[in-house]
Design a protein around this motif. Sequence first.
Motif, PDB file in Angstrom:
ATOM      1  N   UNK A 106       0.818  -1.203   0.000  1.00 20.20           N
ATOM      2  CA  UNK A 106       0.000   0.000   0.000  1.00 20.20           C
ATOM      3  C   UNK A 106       0.860   1.266   0.000  1.00 20.20           C
ATOM      4  N   UNK A 107       2.006   1.223   0.649  1.00 21.67           N
ATOM      5  CA  UNK A 107       2.911   2.363   0.607  1.00 21.67           C
ATOM      6  C   UNK A 107       3.350   2.616  -0.837  1.00 21.67           C
ATOM      7  N   UNK A 108       3.672   1.533  -1.544  1.00 23.86           N
ATOM      8  CA  UNK A 108       4.074   1.664  -2.949  1.00 23.86           C
ATOM      9  C   UNK A 108       2.933   2.203  -3.805  1.00 23.86           C
ATOM     10  N   UNK A 109       1.715   1.739  -3.534  1.00 18.54           N
ATOM     11  CA  UNK A 109       0.557   2.253  -4.287  1.00 18.54           C
ATOM     12  C   UNK A 109       0.353   3.743  -4.034  1.00 18.54           C
ATOM     13  N   UNK A 110       0.493   4.162  -2.774  1.00 18.50           N
ATOM     14  CA  UNK A 110       0.296   5.570  -2.456  1.00 18.50           C
ATOM     15  C   UNK A 110       1.338   6.455  -3.143  1.00 18.50           C
ATOM     16  N   UNK A 111       2.499   5.897  -3.411  1.00 13.15           N
ATOM     17  CA  UNK A 111       3.535   6.657  -4.097  1.00 13.15           C
ATOM     18  C   UNK A 111       3.495   6.509  -5.607  1.00 13.15           C
ATOM     19  N   UNK A 117      -2.625  12.616  -8.824  1.00 12.22           N
ATOM     20  CA  UNK A 117      -3.570  13.735  -8.774  1.00 12.22           C
ATOM     21  C   UNK A 117      -4.083  14.003  -7.362  1.00 12.22           C
ATOM     22  N   UNK A 118      -3.952  13.025  -6.498  1.00 15.38           N
ATOM     23  CA  UNK A 118      -4.464  13.138  -5.136  1.00 15.38           C
ATOM     24  C   UNK A 118      -3.424  12.543  -4.172  1.00 15.38           C
ATOM     25  N   UNK A 119      -2.251  13.199  -4.027  1.00 15.05           N
ATOM     26  CA  UNK A 119      -1.192  12.637  -3.170  1.00 15.05           C
ATOM     27  C   UNK A 119      -1.648  12.560  -1.713  1.00 15.05           C
ATOM     28  N   UNK A 120      -1.095  11.589  -1.006  1.00 15.45           N
ATOM     29  CA  UNK A 120      -1.468  11.353   0.385  1.00 15.45           C
ATOM     30  C   UNK A 120      -0.206  11.309   1.256  1.00 15.45           C
ATOM     31  N   UNK A 121       0.488  12.435   1.433  1.00 10.46           N
ATOM     32  CA  UNK A 121       1.754  12.412   2.176  1.00 10.46           C
ATOM     33  C   UNK A 121       1.595  11.988   3.639  1.00 10.46           C
ATOM     34  N   UNK A 122       0.491  12.360   4.284  1.00  8.91           N
ATOM     35  CA  UNK A 122       0.293  11.962   5.681  1.00  8.91           C
ATOM     36  C   UNK A 122       0.098  10.458   5.796  1.00  8.91           C
ATOM     37  N   UNK A 123      -0.675   9.879   4.878  1.00 11.11           N
ATOM     38  CA  UNK A 123      -0.860   8.425   4.881  1.00 11.11           C
ATOM     39  C   UNK A 123       0.468   7.720   4.653  1.00 11.11           C
TER      40      UNK A 123
END
Length: 181
Positions: A106-111, A117-123
């Motif tokens: 999931x970390x790889x997916x978030x990056x 278009x919708x980055x999630x730096x806190x996640x």
Amino acid sequence: MAPLRRLRLCLLLAALLPLPAAPAPAPTALPLRPDWAACRILSRELSRLLATVKEPHSALEGMQLLEEDPQNWPPRILCSDACDPLTLETNHTRCLHRIRQALQHYRDLLGSEIFRDQPQPQLESTMEQLLRHVQEGHGRPSRHPPVRTDLWAQPLQRHLALKRLRSFAAVMGRVFNHSAR
């Protein structure tokens, strides 16, 4: 003369004996158990952050996507992963391995580009902290190259990734909540 002869013999024997080996450095002890309380706090924070992520396309909020190939599903906690309370008391290795696999996925997916278009730096930051607590060994786990997707499919994939991550975070939170007691 006999005492002098014995002294020479002792000195000669001492010179012939190998020097004692330097004591081996103590192995860096890996924690046998992760900091369960920190994992519980971070997993709650992850769930809280996930609850704040809004779909940019309101039509996706109620959408259910059917998936036919369970082989392509991301890592998730299964019954065979020994994450039940009784097994966690005696052996948590298998469970933490599965949690680590899923967190890395999931970390790889978030990056990846599906969240461009919708980055999630806190996640991502919270997941990195959680990963540090469940690491086996040293260093940072390698990132898997993200899968290339078509631009039109990215909102659907983002929706599916967030839905799966929410589900995984709920189960992971139960594991850490029990273990932190």
